[in-house]
Design an enzyme around this catalytic site. Structure first.
Site, PDB file in Angstrom:
ATOM      1  CE  LYS A 171      -4.074  -2.129   0.331  1.00  0.00           C
ATOM      2  NZ  LYS A 171      -5.124  -2.025  -0.692  1.00  0.00           N
TER       3      LYS A 171
ATOM      4  CD  GLU B 231     -10.003   3.757   0.805  1.00  0.00           C
ATOM      5  OE1 GLU B 231      -9.824   4.961   0.588  1.00  0.00           O
ATOM      6  OE2 GLU B 231      -9.336   2.852   0.238  1.00  0.00           O
TER       7      GLU B 231
ATOM      8  CB  SER C 100      -0.036  -8.121  -1.075  1.00  0.00           C
ATOM      9  OG  SER C 100      -0.917  -8.889  -0.277  1.00  0.00           O
TER      10      SER C 100
HETATM   11  C1  LIG Z   1      -1.540  -7.010   2.597  1.00  0.00           C
HETATM   12  C2  LIG Z   1      -2.718  -6.698   1.741  1.00  0.00           C
HETATM   13  N1  LIG Z   1      -2.888  -7.375   0.600  1.00  0.00           N
HETATM   14  C3  LIG Z   1      -3.946  -7.140  -0.199  1.00  0.00           C
HETATM   15  C4  LIG Z   1      -4.919  -6.219   0.128  1.00  0.00           C
HETATM   16  C5  LIG Z   1      -6.093  -6.067  -0.775  1.00  0.00           C
HETATM   17  O1  LIG Z   1      -6.102  -4.896  -1.532  1.00  0.00           O
HETATM   18  P1  LIG Z   1      -5.740  -4.890  -3.066  1.00  0.00           P
HETATM   19  O2  LIG Z   1      -6.590  -5.928  -3.732  1.00  0.00           O
HETATM   20  O3  LIG Z   1      -6.091  -3.499  -3.478  1.00  0.00           O
HETATM   21  O4  LIG Z   1      -4.307  -5.182  -3.221  1.00  0.00           O
HETATM   22  C6  LIG Z   1      -4.780  -5.476   1.302  1.00  0.00           C
HETATM   23  C7  LIG Z   1      -5.791  -4.468   1.664  1.00  0.00           C
HETATM   24  O5  LIG Z   1      -5.928  -4.002   2.739  1.00  0.00           O
HETATM   25  C8  LIG Z   1      -3.656  -5.729   2.131  1.00  0.00           C
HETATM   26  O6  LIG Z   1      -3.485  -5.064   3.280  1.00  0.00           O
END
Ligand SMILES: Cc1ncc(COP(=O)(O)O)c(C=O)c1O
Lengths: 252, 410
Positions: free
Chosen positions: B103, B125, B392
């Site tokens: 993020k 948000e 992620s």
């Molecule tokens: C570690 C992590 N992965 C994935 C996501 C999902 O969001 P996005 O699909 O936008 O990557 C989030 C959202 O809070 C997150 O914190």
């Protein structure tokens, strides 16, 4: 021009309110279609939508109720649906327009369909008896006003404040200038909405606007309806409010 | 349902989207109140400027290197590979970024842009709290006041992140409407923005919302896929055979996939939260189970009922608990460029614990969805193939919730 959300607390009450407002002599009634994610609405209207949806309200039922009303009553003012494009798209734009026509609506206000995205929908609606009311905000720059006027019909909905719906004590001082400017550019009637709740505010706007929209201040009266007694009280309060506002618009 | 005026046929996905109206094929656009339109036009113009501006791009890449710690590794997960028994598994370590998730890539980009636009206040948000933390971090770094909207239910699930945001000077405003999760937090942030748009920039946390947000957030997150390409070539001499990422709003996956869109031989797979089952309300698999519709200012797939009301959703992971998805993913789905699958709460929980034991890495519950599917996908491939999974974020934020679910005391 009062606004109410359909189905709060139920559709029978919505029909009664519409009749009451009609006999108070209002010029037009906006009927809000409850939506789960209304980003332009403040807490009062959101809560009203939530109450209606929690009871399982369906779009189809709103059309049925309105159709019964418009067929049975011949002295109703024009009814305009306030409805999110999310709902129109889901029902299908052509189908929605047809159903709204059959129900006896005079027009649609689609708060999340701005001028740029409205062209195709405006073309569809121009083949119907409905008007597509467009909104202009205090943040709308000049080049956008031109575009919006091109697809607007019925009347122009002028948002008084940059923000969401909900009663406010004061209206921004620039509002009158913006209304005068719009007046010089279009023959469409100008209606002002968002934030208006008091006859004194109507007094200020009377000379520059053709209509005044009051929403949250009316919807608020439905917050505590639980039985027949509280419903009768709410209807009475709404009637009083409508009488006061109608009197203010006709003062000169 | 497809209406005649929103559809425009598209057969092959390209990276040359969106067009100037924000359309990815038929998806995207701007379904927002007029009050926001001027701000979106303005943002589009400013973003077009900085995209070409070498100085801005240099400033951002310096920050990503010195402050975030990029490039993060593309790590060969040897024991996980052994466990899966097929293709080599590589993990793109977004969890090693400062603040512990992807993020921050977007939050920093948009914070720099906020200052370029001369805006003085930031709102955001958050669901899992990772975007809230990233935004609070960027705002602390640049001295911008920051308000983060967060659903009450998510505040309960993600206490640690709430505390972290406050430590960095952000105000966390609980959202009590609707389902009290990410979707309602976006509604509240949009409402704030309606009244504050002259002074305030809304740093949206995923590739959702009206144009230009889906494009801009994708661009800021594309660093993930760009690095992965180079690192894969370095490690293995070829592009990966398959790339896998979890999909909530879709930003880590969009950033990972976008640089591979034109490499037709690379299989791209998005993993959605399958929750507890396939009935409405039990999952948040927007692309797997949803239909076309409008939500939060953009036209995409949505989980909704027959009247267009948004459905309630469920996922064990707060960051994936969202009934919408970015419009570019809808475009990739309809063109067949990306496969979308889902995995259940239980599979994600299992993957979380498996990665902890085999690799000594605690993944976020969101990322655990990608891991769960990645193990299956790698298992079906031969040993001389390579699979990349986007890790992620890290799982520290989830350990309280995990302990509650596994009935363990901390
Ligand atoms: C570690 C992590 N992965 C994935 C996501 C999902 O969001 P996005 O699909 O936008 O990557 C989030 C959202 O809070 C997150 O914190």
């Amino acid at each position: 021009m009062p606004y109410i959300a359909a189905g709060d607390p139920d559709l029978a009450t919505t029909a009664e309110i519409i009749k009451e407002l009609s006999s108070a002599g209002v010029d037009l009634i906006e009927v809000g279609f409850p939506y789960s994610d209304p980003i332009a609405d403040g807490p009062v209207i959101q809560a009203s939508y939530t109450r209606a949806l929690d009871k399982g309200l369906k779009v189809e039922q709103i059309f049925e109720t309105v159709q019964k009303l418009t067929t049975a009553e011949d002295s109703l003012p024009p009814l305009v649906a306030m409805v999110s494009f999310a709902i129109i798209f889901r029902v299908g734009p052509e189908a929605f327009i047809k159903k709204a026509e059959v129900a006896g609506f005079s027009g649609l206000i689609v708060p999340d369909l701005p001028g740029d995205e409205a062209e195709e929908f405006a073309a569809l609606i121009s083949g119907s008896s409905l008007d597509l009311v467009q909104l202009i905000a205090p943040t709308t720059p000049d080049h956008r006003v031109e575009k919006i006027l091109n697809t607007a019909s019925g009347f122009l909905y002028c948002i008084s404040v940059a923000g969401i719906t909900g009663a406010r004590d004061e209206l921004p001082p620039e509002l009158n200038d913006q209304l005068r400017d719009l007046r010089s550019r279009t023959d469409l009637p100008l209606a002002v909405g968002f934030g208006i709740s008091k006859p004194e505010q109507v007094d200020i706007l009377r000379d520059v606007a053709d209509g005044i929209i009051v929403g949250s201040a009316i919807v608020r009266h439905l917050e505590n309806v639980t039985d027949d007694a509280s419903k009768a009280m709410a209807l009475k309060a709404i009637r009083q409010m409508a009488d006061g506002l109608v009197a203010a618009t006709h003062r000169s | 349902m497809s209406s005649p005026f929103l559809s425009s046929p598209h057969t092959v996905a390209t990276s040359q989207v969106p067009d100037e109206r924000g359309r990815f094929g038929e998806f995207g656009r701007r379904f927002v109140p007029e009050t926001l339109m001027h701000a979106l036009e303005d943002l589009t113009a400013h973003y077009a400027n900085v995209k070409q501006d070498a100085e801005f791009q240099m400033e951002l890449s310096d920050l990503l290197r010195e402050y975030v710690g990029r490039p993060n590794p593309l790590y060969f997960a040897e024991r996980l590979t052994e466990h899966a028994g097929g293709a080599k598994i590589f993990l793109k370590r977004e969890d090693l970024n400062h603040t512990g998730a992807h993020k921050i890539n977007n939050a920093l980009g948009q914070a720099l842009l906020t200052m370029r636009m001369g805006k003085k206040r930031v709102i955001a948000e958050t669901g899992a709290g990772q975007h809230g933390v990233a935004t609070a971090t960027a705002c602390a770094r640049f001295g911008l006041p920051c308000v983060v909207y967060m659903g009450e239910e998510d505040i309960r699930r993600q206490k640690l992140n709430v505390f972290n945001m406050k430590l960095m000077g952000a105000e966390v405003r609980p959202v009590t409407s609707g389902s009290r999760t990410l979707r309602d937090a976006i509604n509240e942030a949009m409402r704030d923005w309606m009244s504050s748009v002259k002074e305030t920039h809304y740093i949206i946390g995923s590739v959702v919302g009206p144009h230009p947000f889906p494009m801009m957030v994708r661009d800021f997150q594309s660093i993930i896929g760009l690095e992965t390409r180079l690192q894969a070539l370095e490690h293995t001499g070829s592009l990966p055979h398959e790339v896998i990422a979890c999909v909530g709003g879709g930003s880590n996956s969009a950033g990972m996939f976008y640089p591979f869109v034109d490499d037709k031989n690379v299989v791209l797979t998005g993993v959605e939260p399958g929750g507890k089952g396939s009935a409405p309300g039990e999952h948040a698999s927007t692309l797997v189970h949803g239909e076309k519709g409008v939500l939060h200012g953009s036209y995409s797939y949505v989980l909704q009922d027959s009247s267009g009301q948004t459905s309630d959703v469920h996922s064990i992971s707060a960051g994936l608990d969202y009934p919408g998805v970015g419009p570019e993913h809808s475009y990739w789905k309809d063109t067949g460029r990306v496969n979308y699958v889902n995995c259940s709460d239980d599979e994600a929980l299992e993957a979380f614990q498996l990665l902890a034991r085999t690799e000594g890495i605690l993944p976020a519950l969101e990322s655990s969805h990608a891991i769960a599917h990645g193990i299956k996908a790698a298992g079906k491939r031969s040993k001389d193939e390579n699979v990349v999974i986007c890790l992620s974020g890290r799982g520290d934020k989830d350990v309280y919730e995990l302990a509650r679910i596994l009935r363990k005391d901390i």
